[in-house]
Design a protein around this motif. Structure first.
Motif, PDB file in Angstrom:
ATOM      1  N   VAL A 168      34.309  44.742  35.730  1.00  9.92           N
ATOM      2  CA  VAL A 168      33.718  43.405  35.860  1.00  9.92           C
ATOM      3  C   VAL A 168      33.138  43.006  34.507  1.00  9.92           C
ATOM      4  CG1 VAL A 168      32.042  41.972  37.086  1.00  9.92           C
ATOM      5  CG2 VAL A 168      33.171  43.869  38.286  1.00  9.92           C
ATOM      6  N   ALA A 169      33.849  42.132  33.785  1.00 13.03           N
ATOM      7  CA  ALA A 169      33.415  41.745  32.434  1.00 13.03           C
ATOM      8  C   ALA A 169      32.975  42.993  31.672  1.00 13.03           C
ATOM      9  CB  ALA A 169      32.284  40.720  32.499  1.00 13.03           C
ATOM     10  N   LYS A 216      44.755  55.813  37.126  1.00 11.78           N
ATOM     11  CA  LYS A 216      44.227  55.160  38.320  1.00 11.78           C
ATOM     12  C   LYS A 216      44.549  53.666  38.292  1.00 11.78           C
ATOM     13  CE  LYS A 216      42.253  59.053  39.404  1.00 11.78           C
ATOM     14  NZ  LYS A 216      40.829  59.358  39.574  1.00 11.78           N
ATOM     15  N   PRO A 217      44.903  53.077  39.449  1.00 10.65           N
ATOM     16  CA  PRO A 217      45.128  51.626  39.479  1.00 10.65           C
ATOM     17  C   PRO A 217      43.838  50.884  39.161  1.00 10.65           C
ATOM     18  CG  PRO A 217      45.058  52.527  41.702  1.00 10.65           C
ATOM     19  CD  PRO A 217      45.069  53.697  40.771  1.00 10.65           C
ATOM     20  N   SER A 218      43.957  49.802  38.407  1.00  7.34           N
ATOM     21  CA  SER A 218      42.770  49.108  37.923  1.00  7.34           C
ATOM     22  C   SER A 218      42.824  47.615  38.202  1.00  7.34           C
ATOM     23  CB  SER A 218      42.610  49.332  36.409  1.00  7.34           C
ATOM     24  OG  SER A 218      42.481  50.709  36.104  1.00  7.34           O
ATOM     25  N   TRP A 219      41.634  47.060  38.382  1.00  5.96           N
ATOM     26  CA  TRP A 219      41.429  45.621  38.541  1.00  5.96           C
ATOM     27  C   TRP A 219      40.456  45.190  37.447  1.00  5.96           C
ATOM     28  CZ3 TRP A 219      43.090  48.754  42.154  1.00  5.96           C
ATOM     29  CH2 TRP A 219      43.925  48.285  43.168  1.00  5.96           C
ATOM     30  N   THR A 247      44.398  41.178  37.223  1.00  4.12           N
ATOM     31  CA  THR A 247      43.324  40.436  36.559  1.00  4.12           C
ATOM     32  C   THR A 247      42.985  39.139  37.273  1.00  4.12           C
ATOM     33  OG1 THR A 247      44.021  41.381  34.434  1.00  4.12           O
ATOM     34  CG2 THR A 247      42.595  39.440  34.358  1.00  4.12           C
ATOM     35  N   THR A 248      41.682  38.900  37.394  1.00  4.45           N
ATOM     36  CA  THR A 248      41.150  37.652  37.930  1.00  4.45           C
ATOM     37  C   THR A 248      40.236  37.046  36.883  1.00  4.45           C
ATOM     38  OG1 THR A 248      41.206  38.481  40.212  1.00  4.45           O
ATOM     39  CG2 THR A 248      39.746  36.606  39.760  1.00  4.45           C
ATOM     40  N   GLU A 249      40.383  35.759  36.605  1.00  5.77           N
ATOM     41  CA  GLU A 249      39.498  35.081  35.655  1.00  5.77           C
ATOM     42  C   GLU A 249      38.538  34.179  36.420  1.00  5.77           C
ATOM     43  OE1 GLU A 249      40.861  33.495  32.068  1.00  5.77           O
ATOM     44  OE2 GLU A 249      42.214  35.178  31.621  1.00  5.77           O
TER      45      GLU A 249
END
Length: 266
Positions: free
Chosen positions: A126-127, A208-211, A237-239
């Motif tokens: 997260v940022a 590991k899968p990442s967000w 990715t989410t902006e």
């Protein structure tokens, strides 16, 4: 926020590092959060960043609990990368089921090191900083301009860095209420400045899968730097149009990403 903070501290786990807050969600028919489903329940371990503590997740915690997730928020000492990683590892080791490990800002460096634990099945940044193996937090900023908030850092005689109150309001949390910004400035956790030069041994995101949540209005980590790190780690990715603290200014959006990561775990 102060009320939630009081509830939070009243519920601190017997482990000195972790918190498991009281349920406040509204997704179940009774209007209370869904309880975790036993010993093998999925657990979200939240790792805060510099100039913060576990209460920085106070708006996200009840949203996750309302989805039936167990939630633990680590209280980092902010004295070194090694110390913070050990606190995160204790929280991870205490869980009996799969872990979704979430890091904000400096917490991204911490989860990159601590996330190699076999219990960790997904990483959410997260940022956050996402160093490579052998890379430090400071190294991730090479080639990018110094962010306005970072330029305001003050380091005391003991080597601990803090943000002036005006910088918190203008650069760290410019999209939260004045009362929240004041609370952040007043209760901020000072970090040993040398920690930013401590290197990650093996980056967990390699396996590991990442967000990744990019905060588009961030004055602490340049958004383009965040995008570059998200691309490097092949993150989903989410902006968000948010400051450096989207978990406070856009908690539902942040919770949605964490829930998505949790739902990906079989």
């Amino acid at each position: 926020m102060s009320t939630v903070r009081n509830v939070m501290y009243a519920s601190i786990l017997t482990m000195s590092a972790a918190y498991s807050g009281a349920a406040i969600g509204a997704d179940s028919p009774s209007g209370t959060a869904k309880p975790p489903s036993g010993g093998g329940a999925k657990t979200v371990v939240l790792v805060h960043g510099a100039f913060a503590d576990g209460s920085s997740w106070s708006s996200v915690i009840p949203l996750l609990q309302a989805k039936g997730l167990k939630v633990v928020a680590v209280q980092n000492p902010l004295t070194s990368l090694s110390d913070d990683v050990q606190f995160a590892k204790r929280a991870i080791d205490a869980q009996s089921g799969p872990v979704i490990l979430v890091g904000h800002s400096w917490g991204g460096t911490v989860i990159s090191e601590a996330g190699t634990n076999d219990k960790v099945k997904a990483l959410v940044y997260v940022a956050a900083f996402a160093p490579s193996s052998g890379q430090s937090t400071s190294d991730t900023g090479k080639g990018f301009p110094v962010a306005p908030g970072i330029a305001t850092l003050q380091v005391d005689a003991s080597g601990f860095a803090s943000l002036p109150p005006d910088a918190v309001r203008q650069h760290f949390a410019q999209d939260v209420s004045p009362e929240q910004a004041n609370l952040i400035a007043t209760t901020q956790g000072l970090i040993r400045a040398a920690s930013f030069d401590h290197k990650v041994s093996t980056a967990a995101w390699l396996s590991k899968p990442s967000w990744y949540i990019v905060a588009k209005n961030d004055h602490m980590i340049p958004p383009d730097q965040q995008r570059a790190m998200a691309k490097k780690i092949n993150a989903r990715t989410t902006e968000l149009p948010a400051s450096h603290v989207p978990m406070l200014s856009r908690p539902q959006d942040v919770a949605n990403v964490i829930v998505s990561a949790a739902e990906s775990i079989k």
